[in-house]
Scaffold this motif. Structure first.
Motif, PDB file in Angstrom:
ATOM      1  N   LEU A   1      14.492  -2.792  24.070  1.00 62.04           N
ATOM      2  CA  LEU A   1      14.911  -2.368  22.737  1.00 62.04           C
ATOM      3  C   LEU A   1      16.264  -3.016  22.431  1.00 62.04           C
ATOM      4  O   LEU A   1      17.209  -2.864  23.210  1.00 62.04           O
ATOM      5  N   PRO A   2      16.379  -3.757  21.340  1.00 59.07           N
ATOM      6  CA  PRO A   2      17.676  -4.378  21.001  1.00 59.07           C
ATOM      7  C   PRO A   2      18.780  -3.327  20.905  1.00 59.07           C
ATOM      8  O   PRO A   2      18.517  -2.176  20.514  1.00 59.07           O
TER       9      PRO A   2
ATOM     10  N   LYS B   1      20.626   3.172  17.096  1.00 57.08           N
ATOM     11  CA  LYS B   1      20.026   3.845  15.947  1.00 57.08           C
ATOM     12  C   LYS B   1      19.173   5.019  16.399  1.00 57.08           C
ATOM     13  O   LYS B   1      19.181   6.100  15.787  1.00 57.08           O
ATOM     14  N   LEU B   2      18.450   4.844  17.505  1.00 59.26           N
ATOM     15  CA  LEU B   2      17.612   5.917  18.055  1.00 59.26           C
ATOM     16  C   LEU B   2      18.479   7.075  18.538  1.00 59.26           C
ATOM     17  O   LEU B   2      18.186   8.250  18.258  1.00 59.26           O
ATOM     18  N   LEU B   3      19.565   6.775  19.243  1.00 59.96           N
ATOM     19  CA  LEU B   3      20.453   7.834  19.737  1.00 59.96           C
ATOM     20  C   LEU B   3      21.098   8.589  18.578  1.00 59.96           C
ATOM     21  O   LEU B   3      21.213   9.823  18.616  1.00 59.96           O
ATOM     22  N   LEU B   4      21.516   7.855  17.564  1.00 59.51           N
ATOM     23  CA  LEU B   4      22.135   8.487  16.405  1.00 59.51           C
ATOM     24  C   LEU B   4      21.144   9.396  15.685  1.00 59.51           C
ATOM     25  O   LEU B   4      21.484  10.498  15.247  1.00 59.51           O
TER      26      LEU B   4
ATOM     27  N   GLN C   1       6.763   9.162  17.853  1.00 55.96           N
ATOM     28  CA  GLN C   1       7.078   9.805  16.572  1.00 55.96           C
ATOM     29  C   GLN C   1       8.453   9.361  16.069  1.00 55.96           C
ATOM     30  O   GLN C   1       8.628   9.063  14.876  1.00 55.96           O
ATOM     31  N   HIS C   2       9.416   9.315  16.980  1.00 49.74           N
ATOM     32  CA  HIS C   2      10.764   8.898  16.595  1.00 49.74           C
ATOM     33  C   HIS C   2      10.778   7.427  16.172  1.00 49.74           C
ATOM     34  O   HIS C   2      11.433   7.071  15.175  1.00 49.74           O
ATOM     35  N   TYR C   3      10.084   6.575  16.916  1.00 53.14           N
ATOM     36  CA  TYR C   3      10.038   5.154  16.557  1.00 53.14           C
ATOM     37  C   TYR C   3       9.450   4.971  15.157  1.00 53.14           C
ATOM     38  O   TYR C   3       9.966   4.185  14.358  1.00 53.14           O
TER      39      TYR C   3
ATOM     40  N   PHE D   1      10.641   1.439  13.358  1.00 55.88           N
ATOM     41  CA  PHE D   1      10.733   0.362  14.339  1.00 55.88           C
ATOM     42  C   PHE D   1       9.464  -0.500  14.294  1.00 55.88           C
ATOM     43  O   PHE D   1       8.361   0.031  14.114  1.00 55.88           O
ATOM     44  N   PRO D   2       9.578  -1.805  14.468  1.00 53.25           N
ATOM     45  CA  PRO D   2       8.393  -2.661  14.579  1.00 53.25           C
ATOM     46  C   PRO D   2       7.496  -2.189  15.727  1.00 53.25           C
ATOM     47  O   PRO D   2       7.987  -1.617  16.712  1.00 53.25           O
TER      48      PRO D   2
END
Length: 344
Positions: free
Chosen positions: A156-157, A163-166, A275-277, A282-283
């Protein structure tokens, strides 16, 4: 796993052979799967340490092979499984490549990685039949995937990871749990199976260490950062209000009458992550759980430039396995091409 298998039914070698032959002749799928489970418990490389998830995946693959060999609409078998050759398995593999599995009413072609897993399961099945002296092991190779491993399973870049953590920074118990799971995989480098099976007794906050049981029952000590230890401590306090009495696993289900407070499963955690992605847009190439471990591996290698340290932290038995993270360091590649542009 061993308690689920009636091992005594397969103790006698001569009886074992007769039972295997009878099961094949009668197309008794359950009996053949029972033989396979007994073989794994008594003779398999991991024996009783084989994970339930791997066993379930093997059984799906073997059922698919049997569904292909014994088509329900045909008067007789397509292949006599006890006399199957490598050419027969190649035909099955071709079907998987072009049409898909035989258990799905709407199949789609399988990817080379999935086919390799299916073939590994069927090879294991034939080792069980050979153990019973009922068949020989067909010689066949899995198809090669032309896409390099570091392209098939990207990390994951950094900007998407942040962005995921935020996104998971809000005051709900599920967010605390999911964020911790993400960090355990994306920073400490744990596999999803290691995360869901991590027990309270294996968490040592004072030492900032986790005792992790990996593939094949191998154990390793994993150091964690101060901020991850603090987040883990906050989750432990929150967990007390929800955990079922006696529940030993670190991550627990939140919500639902039956599962609330019980240990989380891989399936549930995978669903939560996807679900979060999707919510973040996210692509599709950045979906799944294992890319978080790849994220950790890439970050560890980028900071250390040492494959031995990377292998040690991730629990790789062979340092060459960790070499993939040198190829996955996209940030390093971007830095290089930017420097090249400056010279133009």
């Amino acid at each position: 796993m061993g308690t689920l298998v009636p091992l005594s039914a397969w103790d006698n070698p001569s009886k074992r052979r007769l039972e295997a032959i009878r099961a094949a002749q009668e197309r008794n799928e359950e009996k053949l799967l029972e033989l396979h489970r007994a073989y794994l418990v008594l003779k398999g490389r991991k024996r009783a340490r084989l994970s339930p998830e791997t066993l379930a995946l093997y059984q799906v693959a073997i059922r698919d092979y049997l569904a292909w060999a014994w088509p329900p609409e045909a008067p007789g078998p397509k292949v006599e499984i006890l006399k199957a050759t490598g050419d027969d398995l190649d035909r099955w593999i071709h079907d998987l490549e072009t049409q898909g599995g035989h258990l799905n009413p709407k199949p789609s072609p399988l990817k080379p990685g999935s086919i390799a897993t299916y073939l590994a399961a069927v090879r294991s099945f034939y080792r069980a039949l050979a153990w019973a002296k009922a068949a020989e092991i067909p010689q066949v190779r899995a198809p090669q995937d032309p896409t390099p491993a570091h392209e098939r399973r990207p990390a994951l870049p950094p900007e998407l990871y942040q962005k995921l953590l935020l996104y998971l920074t809000y005051d709900e118990p599920q967010a605390h749990r999911d964020r911790l799971a993400v960090r355990l995989m994306g920073e400490a480098g744990l596999r999803i199976s290691e995360v869901v099976n991590l027990r309270l007794t294996e968490v040592h906050l004072d030492e900032r260490l986790l005792e992790v049981t990996g593939k094949g029952g191998k154990r390793r000590s994993v150091p964690i950062s101060r901020s991850l230890a603090e987040e883990l401590g906050r989750w432990l306090l929150l967990r007390r209000a929800h955990a079922r009495p006696g529940e030993a696993r670190l991550l627990i289900n939140l919500g639902g009458r039956k599962g609330h407070g019980k240990g989380m499963t891989e399936k549930t955690l995978r669903e939560r992550l996807n679900q979060h992605y999707r919510a973040l847009g996210f692509p599709s190439r950045y979906h799944g759980a294992h890319l978080l471990r790849h994220t950790a591996g890439t970050r560890i290698y980028r900071k250390s430039r040492d494959l031995h340290i990377t292998a040690r932290l991730l629990g790789h038995a062979n340092v060459n396995t960790s070499a993939i993270y040198a190829k996955m360091d996209m940030e390093g590649l971007f830095s290089l091409v930017d420097r090249l542009e400056e010279e133009v």
